[in-house]
Design an enzyme around this catalytic site. Structure first.
Site, PDB file in Angstrom:
ATOM      1  CG  HIS A 172      -1.827   1.255   1.063  1.00  0.00           C
ATOM      2  ND1 HIS A 172      -3.198   1.017   1.347  1.00  0.00           N
ATOM      3  CD2 HIS A 172      -1.698   2.596   1.152  1.00  0.00           C
ATOM      4  CE1 HIS A 172      -3.829   2.143   1.307  1.00  0.00           C
ATOM      5  NE2 HIS A 172      -2.909   3.267   1.310  1.00  0.00           N
TER       6      HIS A 172
ATOM      7  CG  HIS B  10      -0.662   7.127  -1.167  1.00  0.00           C
ATOM      8  ND1 HIS B  10      -2.110   7.154  -1.637  1.00  0.00           N
ATOM      9  CD2 HIS B  10      -0.847   6.568   0.257  1.00  0.00           C
ATOM     10  CE1 HIS B  10      -2.880   6.828  -0.881  1.00  0.00           C
ATOM     11  NE2 HIS B  10      -2.319   6.184   0.040  1.00  0.00           N
ATOM     12  CG  LEU B  11       5.059   5.438  -5.754  1.00  0.00           C
ATOM     13  CD1 LEU B  11       5.494   4.494  -7.022  1.00  0.00           C
ATOM     14  CD2 LEU B  11       6.227   5.954  -5.108  1.00  0.00           C
ATOM     15  NE  ARG B  12       0.940  12.111  -2.319  1.00  0.00           N
ATOM     16  CZ  ARG B  12      -0.131  11.362  -1.595  1.00  0.00           C
ATOM     17  NH1 ARG B  12      -1.139  10.808  -2.283  1.00  0.00           N
ATOM     18  NH2 ARG B  12      -0.070  11.888  -0.370  1.00  0.00           N
TER      19      ARG B  12
ATOM     20  CG  ASN C 192      -4.778   8.809  -3.283  1.00  0.00           C
ATOM     21  OD1 ASN C 192      -3.900   8.255  -3.820  1.00  0.00           O
ATOM     22  ND2 ASN C 192      -4.826   9.180  -2.258  1.00  0.00           N
TER      23      ASN C 192
ATOM     24  CE  LYS D  89      -7.696   2.203  -0.973  1.00  0.00           C
ATOM     25  NZ  LYS D  89      -6.751   3.119  -0.754  1.00  0.00           N
TER      26      LYS D  89
ATOM     27  CG  HIS E  66      -9.659   4.748   3.068  1.00  0.00           C
ATOM     28  ND1 HIS E  66      -8.577   5.535   3.423  1.00  0.00           N
ATOM     29  CD2 HIS E  66     -10.520   5.362   3.869  1.00  0.00           C
ATOM     30  CE1 HIS E  66      -8.744   6.236   4.418  1.00  0.00           C
ATOM     31  NE2 HIS E  66      -9.932   6.099   4.898  1.00  0.00           N
TER      32      HIS E  66
ATOM     33  CG  HIS F 106      -4.998   2.551   5.324  1.00  0.00           C
ATOM     34  ND1 HIS F 106      -6.598   2.376   5.874  1.00  0.00           N
ATOM     35  CD2 HIS F 106      -4.856   3.387   4.554  1.00  0.00           C
ATOM     36  CE1 HIS F 106      -6.847   3.183   4.996  1.00  0.00           C
ATOM     37  NE2 HIS F 106      -6.023   3.785   4.227  1.00  0.00           N
TER      38      HIS F 106
ATOM     39  CG  LEU G 206      -7.523  10.526   7.465  1.00  0.00           C
ATOM     40  CD1 LEU G 206      -8.231  11.679   6.546  1.00  0.00           C
ATOM     41  CD2 LEU G 206      -8.352  10.543   8.597  1.00  0.00           C
TER      42      LEU G 206
ATOM     43  CG  ASP H 132      -1.410   4.871   3.971  1.00  0.00           C
ATOM     44  OD1 ASP H 132      -1.696   5.257   2.880  1.00  0.00           O
ATOM     45  OD2 ASP H 132      -2.309   5.499   4.792  1.00  0.00           O
TER      46      ASP H 132
ATOM     47  CG  HIS I 213       0.513  15.285   2.138  1.00  0.00           C
ATOM     48  ND1 HIS I 213      -0.596  15.464   1.158  1.00  0.00           N
ATOM     49  CD2 HIS I 213       0.051  14.047   2.833  1.00  0.00           C
ATOM     50  CE1 HIS I 213      -1.628  14.598   1.100  1.00  0.00           C
ATOM     51  NE2 HIS I 213      -1.311  13.685   1.859  1.00  0.00           N
TER      52      HIS I 213
ATOM     53  CB  ALA J  96      -4.667  12.924   6.268  1.00  0.00           C
TER      54      ALA J  96
END
Ligand code: NCD
Ligand code: ZN
Ligand code: ZN
Length: 369
Positions: free
Chosen positions: A30, A32-34, A58, A116, A153, A191, A243, A271, A275, A287
């Site tokens: 899980h 997030h790589l943007r 996302n 997802k 989620h 998560h 979150l 996760d 940011h 978050a």
């Protein structure tokens, strides 16, 4: 390969003597790589630790089609520094408009590994998320038929539900009914943060005819190591805000117990959610904890705390591939018991900086380069 803990006389709290730990190369289930410059900044930290990762969809706009996932995958591979070996495993973002055809296409593609579910409004970039699963029955039926996992989620977003109870409510209001209506659906409860979720996944997971569990969960390093006190220690702590939010100590203990239980339905998912510093340290901060640079170090710390370093390899390197039906990685990584200080901040996109999770703190374990 079983975990190889070489004993060289360094005493750890749990009663094992361990100064080095070598395990099969792990994966992050899980992440997030943007995109764009931000992705280029954070990707090496993950590729240094993990061979593969399930990449969350996302983005803005979200990755809703196989074509978009293909293009995103190409951008990730292009951003990988020369000489680094890393395979992005892609996901689609479920919306009210996702068709069964798109799910069949995803199941046939060699690189999409899951779809997802973001309840609308639950978390970062979830505006396009699902309003009610009643609108997704065709897509869910296609997931059930193909065996492509639904990654969830798991939080309800009703304003009258207390923010700390959102996950527990989700089990009763969404997870139980959807798994009853689609009994063949394969689900990853992403998560997880509560005793209720750990118990639900412990007791409700069944082995399919292929010998794989039909329900699994990922657990982050911050939820294994911290409770919600960390959010308010000495003042408001934005870098601990993610979150689902950190919970009470009883929940942290239940998660640590689940992660170190040896049960194959629990596996590693950081996760890691980068940011920029200024977007975390502001009146309405984002978050997400950017844990990629310290991920395996923190998991080792948590497993050592539980006296279960010998179970880290299952959690990090064996259970995830078994659930997704993918081969185990070749090769290994080594962690050593050596104090080091996490950089207080790192360069990020647009000339900004990012604060890694536990930036400026001293950690007991270090990944050997
Ligand atoms: C994630 C993000 O920033 O994309 N944030 C987080 O706090 N976990 C979204 C998510 O995984 O819910
Ligand atoms: Zn999430
Ligand atoms: Zn996430």
């Amino acid at each position: 390969m079983t975990a190889n803990i070489s004993s060289q006389g360094v005493f750890s709290g749990a009663g094992t003597c361990a100064s080095q730990l070598t395990i099969r190369h792990p994966d992050d289930w899980h992440l997030h790589l943007r995109d764009g410059e931000a992705m280029a900044c954070v990707l090496p930290a993950t590729a240094k630790q993990f061979r593969r990762a399930i990449v969350m969809p996302n983005l803005k706009p979200p990755v809703t089609t196989v074509e978009m996932a293909h293009a995103y995958r190409d951008r990730i591979v292009a951003a990988l520094p020369a000489g680094m070996q890393f395979e992005p495993l892609m996901t689609l973002y479920l919306t009210d408009a996702t068709t069964a055809e798109e799910i069949y296409k995803a199941a046939e593609s060699p690189f999409v590994q899951g779809v997802k579910l973001y309840p609308a409004g639950a978390t970062t970039n979830s505006q396009a998320g699902v309003s009610t699963l009643a609108r997704c029955t065709a897509a869910l039926a296609a997931l059930e038929k193909t065996g492509l996992p639904l990654l969830v989620h798991g939080e309800v977003t009703d304003a009258h539900v207390d923010v700390f109870d959102r996950e527990a409510f989700f089990i009763d209001e969404v997870m139980v009914p959807v798994r009853r209506d689609f009994p063949g659906l394969r689900v990853v409860f992403e998560h997880i943060t509560t005793r209720q979720a750990a118990q639900y996944v412990t007791h409700e997971s069944r082995l399919g005819s292929d010998g794989r569990p039909n329900l699994a969960a990922t657990i982050t390093p911050q939820h294994l190591l911290f409770n919600r006190n960390a959010l308010f220690k000495g003042g408001l702590q934005p870098h601990w805000y993610c979150l689902p939010v950190l919970k009470r100590e009883e929940h942290r203990k239940a998660l640590l117990q689940a992660a170190t239980s040896g049960l194959s339905q629990f596996f590693l998912g950081t996760d890691s959610a980068p940011h920029a510093r200024h977007l975390k340290e502001m009146a309405c901060g984002c978050a997400g904890c950017y844990s990629a640079p310290v991920a395996m170090e923190l998991y080792a710390q948590a497993f050592e705390l539980a006296g279960a370093l010998d179970r880290l390899e299952g959690f990090a390197s064996l259970h995830g591939p078994a659930f997704y039906g993918l081969p185990l990685n070749e090769g290994s990584i080594t962690l050593e018991k050596r104090e080091w200080t996490v950089p207080a901040e790192l360069p990020f996109a647009d000339g900004k900086t990012i604060v890694p999770f536990l930036g400026g703190e001293t950690l007991p374990w270090k990944l050997v380069d």
